[in-house]
Enzyme design. Sequence first.
Site, PDB file in Angstrom:
ATOM      1  N   ASP A  29       0.817  -1.219   0.000  1.00 26.39           N
ATOM      2  CA  ASP A  29       0.000   0.000   0.000  1.00 26.39           C
ATOM      3  C   ASP A  29       0.855   1.275   0.000  1.00 26.39           C
ATOM      4  O   ASP A  29       0.589   2.213   0.770  1.00 26.39           O
ATOM      5  CB  ASP A  29      -0.932   0.029   1.242  1.00 26.39           C
ATOM      6  CG  ASP A  29      -1.585  -1.310   1.532  1.00 26.39           C
ATOM      7  OD1 ASP A  29      -1.895  -2.023   0.571  1.00 26.39           O
ATOM      8  OD2 ASP A  29      -1.777  -1.635   2.718  1.00 26.39           O
ATOM      9  N   GLU A 189     -11.211  -1.279  -2.720  1.00 23.22           N
ATOM     10  CA  GLU A 189     -10.499  -0.559  -1.652  1.00 23.22           C
ATOM     11  C   GLU A 189      -9.400   0.294  -2.294  1.00 23.22           C
ATOM     12  O   GLU A 189      -9.296   0.399  -3.521  1.00 23.22           O
ATOM     13  CB  GLU A 189      -9.867  -1.567  -0.678  1.00 23.22           C
ATOM     14  CG  GLU A 189      -8.898  -2.522  -1.362  1.00 23.22           C
ATOM     15  CD  GLU A 189      -8.556  -3.753  -0.551  1.00 23.22           C
ATOM     16  OE1 GLU A 189      -9.183  -4.016   0.490  1.00 23.22           O
ATOM     17  OE2 GLU A 189      -7.637  -4.470  -0.986  1.00 23.22           O
TER      18      GLU A 189
HETATM   19  O1  FUB Z   1      -2.346  -3.954   3.680  1.00 21.68           O
HETATM   20  C1  FUB Z   1      -3.580  -4.128   4.283  1.00 21.68           C
HETATM   21  C2  FUB Z   1      -4.709  -4.047   3.331  1.00 21.68           C
HETATM   22  O2  FUB Z   1      -4.422  -4.809   2.169  1.00 21.68           O
HETATM   23  C3  FUB Z   1      -4.996  -2.689   2.790  1.00 21.68           C
HETATM   24  O3  FUB Z   1      -5.673  -1.866   3.653  1.00 21.68           O
HETATM   25  C4  FUB Z   1      -5.751  -3.062   1.606  1.00 21.68           C
HETATM   26  O4  FUB Z   1      -5.965  -2.028   0.710  1.00 21.68           O
HETATM   27  C5  FUB Z   1      -4.921  -4.159   1.043  1.00 21.68           C
HETATM   28  O5  FUB Z   1      -3.865  -3.692   0.271  1.00 21.68           O
END
Ligand code: FUB
Length: 305
Positions: A29, A189
């Site tokens: 991320d 997301e």
């Molecule tokens: O790294 C944790 C979670 O995995 C993130 O919040 C999501 O977007 C995914 O990448």
Amino acid sequence: MWSAILLGATMMGQPKMTGNPVFPGWYADPELHFFEGKYYIYPTFSDEYERQTFFDAFVSDDLTNWKKIPRILDFADIPWSTNRAAWAPTVIEKDGQYFMYFSAGDGAGLGVAVADKPEGPFRDAIGKPLIKEYINGAQPIDAMAFTDDDGQSYLYYGGWRHANVVRLSDDMLSTEGEFKEITPEGYVEGPFMLKQDGKYYFMWSEGSWGDSTYGVAYAISDSPTGPFVRRAKILESDFSVGKGAGHHSVLRVPGTDEYLICYHRRPLEEEHRNHRVTCIDRLVFEPNGDIRPVKITHEGVEARP
Ligand code: FUB
């Protein structure tokens, strides 16, 4: 192996490249910035949730040599966090201060921290979550802060297949007005906003972050609050290079018209969902404003002064 190839290329007069991943360790991320003459990456430490209790950052003068800045924010100092699942920070500068919005763990919500310098240390700014509830069905994780040309800042965020946008107050420490749902088709997301040539490019991750279906798609709008209609996928697995490429950020290289995309992917030989590494490749706009699908590479991008 890649460092030997890069050394050889440099000796033959070819440009020095970042290589991918750009630094060692499991980090996901990533949000790439240029602050005060240096490049910064703010990632998630990609491990079991119980070990995700802090944020590290990375700093570089040239995109190739990255130095880790450990624990720029530590959940030990945030009693209202769940002390696990420290995810997906976003950092933005305003009036010489740096604001970090971060996921403080499932159930705790999104927090805001502040620092005088981009390298931190960041401290919890309000002593409680900025956003705790699940508004419009959006899990309060994966924030991205964006400031428009008129000075208005916005927070985009959301997991569980719902995205919201909300205005930030002038002091960046509270939200103002409506939480508008802007979920485009396919959204999961990892929202990201980029303004280019007066248009608002909203990007997000889709598929599942734990496997190779993960990728990034985008929409274009005339407004920072949409509507956002899915246009195309621009980042995905390439089974000759890496898989599960997603949850990205974009940086316009200062003083140029070139754009870099910073994202995580899983090395081909890795199956563990948390074994994600941080990479940088080029993001190219077509003359008509569309974004060209990203070619993910082992070489990365050229070093920058
Ligand atoms: O790294 C944790 C979670 O995995 C993130 O919040 C999501 O977007 C995914 O990448």
